[in-house]
Design an enzyme around this catalytic site. Structure first.
Site, PDB file in Angstrom:
ATOM      1  N   CYS B 163       1.135  -1.527  -0.382  1.00  0.00           N
ATOM      2  CA  CYS B 163      -0.002  -0.242   0.204  1.00  0.00           C
ATOM      3  C   CYS B 163       0.979   1.164   0.265  1.00  0.00           C
ATOM      4  O   CYS B 163       0.184   1.755   0.241  1.00  0.00           O
ATOM      5  CB  CYS B 163      -0.513   0.024   1.299  1.00  0.00           C
ATOM      6  N   HIS B 296      -3.799   7.499   6.603  1.00  0.00           N
ATOM      7  CA  HIS B 296      -3.532   6.340   5.661  1.00  0.00           C
ATOM      8  C   HIS B 296      -5.356   5.520   5.248  1.00  0.00           C
ATOM      9  O   HIS B 296      -6.373   5.160   4.400  1.00  0.00           O
ATOM     10  CB  HIS B 296      -2.449   5.287   6.027  1.00  0.00           C
ATOM     11  N   HIS B 331      -9.885   2.156  -1.000  1.00  0.00           N
ATOM     12  CA  HIS B 331      -7.838   1.510  -0.537  1.00  0.00           C
ATOM     13  C   HIS B 331      -7.474   1.702  -2.590  1.00  0.00           C
ATOM     14  O   HIS B 331      -7.933   0.029  -2.962  1.00  0.00           O
ATOM     15  CB  HIS B 331      -7.686   0.735  -0.189  1.00  0.00           C
TER      16      HIS B 331
END
Lengths: 88, 404, 347
Positions: B163, B296, B331
């Site tokens: 990520c 995040h 995401h």
């Protein structure tokens, strides 16, 4: 119930590839998780693997990881949960 | 004295828009792009929400300006759309006029298309045009296809740190500029939704069946998204000599590792804390200078506790305004760092703080909660953008206003 | 990339017995089915049993090589970890792809998914070493290791004292078949020892891991210095030559990535003709062809510079250098697309 617990131990050893452990080494009430030096010292990925085991072998789906952690405390708690979900 | 690194062009495509202006419009309207997939073949089609780009591959070919052909994956097409905008916005016509490097980021390469033909590929009995997709599975494929189509001929690389991949791509590009290797680098990432990743995250039991709720007590996981974003980075001396339009500065960054667990961050956010602290130090700013943090904020149980704790430890009772924009886009994994770096830049340039959608209840572990409604006419000078991932890979960027 | 750094420690797991003692008396292992698999060590001395049980092959190979390189360097302080891999853990990727279908997307084991992520080896090394420093993974075919090396050299220039840099790759039967469909391997089965004698399309598949502890300063123990790095993406033959001329290294030997593939030999011909009076040392007959094979080439070159000899069985008599080797050029390309020049120097 004893049969179920023994079966569970064999399945846990296989699912998690616990090479040096035999079913009789696992105490019914010993903690499966944590680093305390006691129990099996499993981690959160193992707990996911055990949920897969419950689903594939016993058709019991554990959705919430928070709930999962309680069910997966020990072999005893897993067996209790499986019993409670199976028709009497 | 190392050169400062300026941002002189941006391009993106996400579930909320096909370009930067489209993204800004939806952020401003507080409209989420989450919904249900039209293009992935999965049993979770109507169960797990995703942030899908609202175009079929066919329509993406048109947007990307390339003829329909086998071998170009959705990952490549999304990347091309974002890349063309970034180059155009930076006023780059001929890429070879100035040596320009390209650092891309990807988590599963062309899996989106190869997973559809994988079992044909491994079957000796089958033959056909699907063979054109054989070499698209790895992460370099999309990078090279994009490079070849738009004309990058210099340094190219692909980074995969889950990520945080595209945040690391930006960092690597900026460092190459500071080392004097290139005056101009284009950095970012591209990610297409796949059945592979959807099932992967679902097997970790951290996908929410509802629209994701970052930093909410009732959150149960993330929603995946797709998209691509690239930023053109230029050295200060080159940008000035070239008369580039300077949009902002990449003034600080840091990469750390949690060294805690393969998929979970440390509960107290040690790695996140260190990444933010070092990025701020590099940028030469203190806590009071931070106007906004694009967190995040995946809405997984672990991330939000860890990241929240890190914010509280770093900023004490003065935690800056913060929000996760993942309820807008989902995401987007490898693309997330670059997408959110552009959102951070938009916050600075437009004087906006974006809301953290779907928040209603503060987490019991934290004293802080995110911004929940759009704030306008805010002076935003420095933004921290966080990207944390699997394997303990943390990255924080500081994007700053250009006071030229 | 200019600037100089030193190889303080290193290790390799490869299709040759590179992980064992007595390297210079090692035998030459070979295959006649076009796939050179790693000679794997016993992992138990390196990885605790409780960690080992879940790890797939690539993770064991990568982590163990990294740990041995760290031990070899005698450095205990933590520093950045940077790796390159073209394909990561293929076994895990394949397994998860299959289980999605077999179990119709329900009750899937998460482990293969977690381990299929390209940064999982890096994460494991950091975890095992409790290392919270910079951590990065490059995934770009024949530029994977090279970018890791570039990143590491930049980190050293930026002030890091040392960096652990490595590469890892595996080949599976399934992936071997997949790549055979687009001509990666020779269609005729050959003896890998004679790889370079077969002037036909394709090469033999290989795999392996090599890790290096790179430092800013040399010590008595250093294997070699890395003195330059140049990458070229899809260059023409002219570009390879002009780059070589501009790079202008004066070297005593060329380690060449020559892999027997007649479609791309011309690039190697250019470089070898440019240096026609010095030894040309091939290595793909030892490790096979894969995305990060150049890391094996660098490991070989560093050994040669430090010990001034090569394992006897690995090369024909006339291939062993007869004069001192102080400077080496490593030239490798991956199927004509990613070309790399690495300059190595004796310390």
């Amino acid at each position: 119930m004893e049969d179920l617990k023994t079966k569970l131990k064999v399945q846990i050893i296989e699912a998690l590839n616990l090479q040096d452990i035999k079913p009789e080494d696992i105490d019914d009430n010993a903690a499966l998780f944590g680093d305390g030096g006691e129990g099996l010292g499993l981690d959160s990925i193992d707990s996911l693997e055990l949920m897969v085991l419950m689903e594939r072998q016993y058709h019991i789906k554990v959705e919430d990881p928070r709930e999962g952690r309680k069910i997966l405390t020990s072999v005893q708690s897993m067996a209790d949960f499986i019993k409670s979900k199976q028709p009497a | 004295m190392a050169e400062r690194v300026y941002i002189t062009g941006v391009g993106m495509i996400t579930a909320i828009g096909d370009d930067v202006a489209g993204n800004l419009q939806q952020l401003h309207a507080q409209k989420s792009g989450l919904g249900y997939t039209r293009y992935i073949d999965t049993v979770y089609k109507n169960v797990l929400p995703v942030g899908e780009v609202k175009h079929s591959n066919q329509s993406l070919f048109e947007l990307a300006g390339v003829p329909i052909q086998e071998g170009l994956t959705r990952t490549t097409l999304l990347g091309l759309v974002a890349m063309r905008e970034a180059l155009q916005q930076a006023g780059i016509g001929d890429l070879n006029a100035v040596p320009t490097g390209f650092i891309n980021a990807s988590t599963v390469g062309g899996m989106c298309d190869t997973e559809k033909v994988y079992f044909d590929i491994t079957d000796p009995e089958k033959d056909g045009s699907f063979l054109k997709f054989i070499d698209t599975l790895d992460c370099a494929d999309c990078t090279q296809r994009i490079a070849d189509i738009v004309g990058f001929g210099e340094h190219i690389a692909t980074i995969s740190t889950a990520c945080s991949s595209s945040a690391n791509a930006l960092m690597f590009g900026a460092r190459m500029i500071k080392q004097g290797l290139y005056d101009r680098m284009v950095c970012g990432g591209t990610e297409a939704l796949t059945r592979f990743t959807l099932n992967g995250f679902n097997s970790l039991k951290n996908v929410d069946k509802q629209f994701c709720r970052p930093f909410d007590q009732q959150r149960t996981g993330l929603n995946l998204g797709e998209g691509a974003a690239y930023l053109v980075l230029e050295s200060e001396s080159f940008a000035k000599a070239n008369n580039s339009r300077i949009l902002g500065e990449l003034s600080g960054y840091c990469n750390t590792n949690e060294a805690f667990h393969p998929t979970s961050p440390s509960p107290d956010g040690d790695g996140a804390l260190e990444a933010m602290r070092s990025a701020m130090a590099m940028s030469g700013i203190t806590s009071n200078d931070v106007s906004y943090i694009n967190v995040h904020g995946t809405a997984t149980l672990n991330n939000d506790i860890s990241e929240g704790k890190a914010l509280e430890r770093l900023f004490g009772s003065q935690v800056p305004l913060f929000s996760s924009t993942k309820p807008f886009t989902g995401h987007t994994l490898a693309a997330a760092g670059a997408i959110e770096a552009i959102y951070s830049l938009l916050a600075i340039r437009q004087g906006l703080i974006f809301p953290n959608l779907n928040f209603s209840e503060q987490m019991e572990e934290l004293q802080i909660s995110p911004v929940t409604t759009l704030m306008e006419n805010v002076t935003v000078n420095h933004v921290i953008s966080n990207s944390f991932g699997f394997g303990g890979n943390n990255a924080s960027l500081v994007i700053s206003k250009y006071e030229g | 990339m200019k600037g100089k750094c030193y190889i303080q420690g290193m290790a390799a797991i490869s299709p040759q017995p590179t992980f064992e003692e007595n390297l210079f008396s090692a035998q030459l292992l070979y295959t006649d089915n076009n796939l050179l698999p790693c000679k794997e060590p016993d992992y138990k001395p390196f990885i605790p049993a409780n960690s080992l049980r879940r790890m797939s092959r690539m993770l064991k190979i990568g982590l163990t090589t990294a740990l041995k390189a760290i031990t070899d360097s005698n450095l205990t302080v933590q520093g950045p970890i940077v790796t390159g891999t073209g394909k990561g853990s293929l076994q895990d990727t394949e397994k998860f792809l299959k289980e999605i279908v077999t179990y119709q997307e329900t009750a899937l084991n998460p482990t293969p998914f977690i381990q299929s992520t390209y940064n999982s080896v890096n994460g494991l090394i950091a975890l095992q070493q409790k290392c919270t420093a910079y951590n990065n993974t490059f995934v770009h075919r024949g530029f994977s290791f090279e970018n890791a090396l570039l990143d590491s050299m930049m980190l050293l220039q930026e002030g890091s004292d040392h960096v652990l840099t490595g590469a890892f790759e595996e080949i599976t039967a399934e992936h071997f078949y997949i790549k055979s469909r687009i001509g990666f391997w020779k269609s005729e089965q050959i003896d890998s020892r004679e790889l370079l004698l077969h002037n036909t399309p394709g090469s033999v598949a290989g795999e392996g891991a090599a890790f290096f502890m790179l430092t800013q300063e040399p010590t008595d123990q250093s294997y070699a210095a890395i003195n330059g790095l140049k990458l070229l993406y899809k260059p023409s033959a002219e570009k390879v030559l002009s780059t070589l001329q501009a790079f202008a290294p004066e070297v005593d030997a060329v380690i060449t990535g020559r892999n027997g593939d007649c479609r791309f030999n011309h690039f190697y011909n250019i470089v070898e003709q440019h240096f026609d009076n010095i030894p040309h040392i091939p290595f793909k007959h030892l490790c096979g062809e894969y995305d990060t094979a150049s890391a094996f080439g660098m490991w070989l070159g560093a050994n040669l510079l430090k010990h001034q000899e090569l394992p006897e069985a690995w090369f024909a008599k006339d291939q062993h250098p007869s004069k001192p080797i102080n400077k080496i050029l490593l030239y490798n390309h991956f199927y004509g697309e990613q070309h790399a020049f690495i300059l190595l120097e004796r310390v």
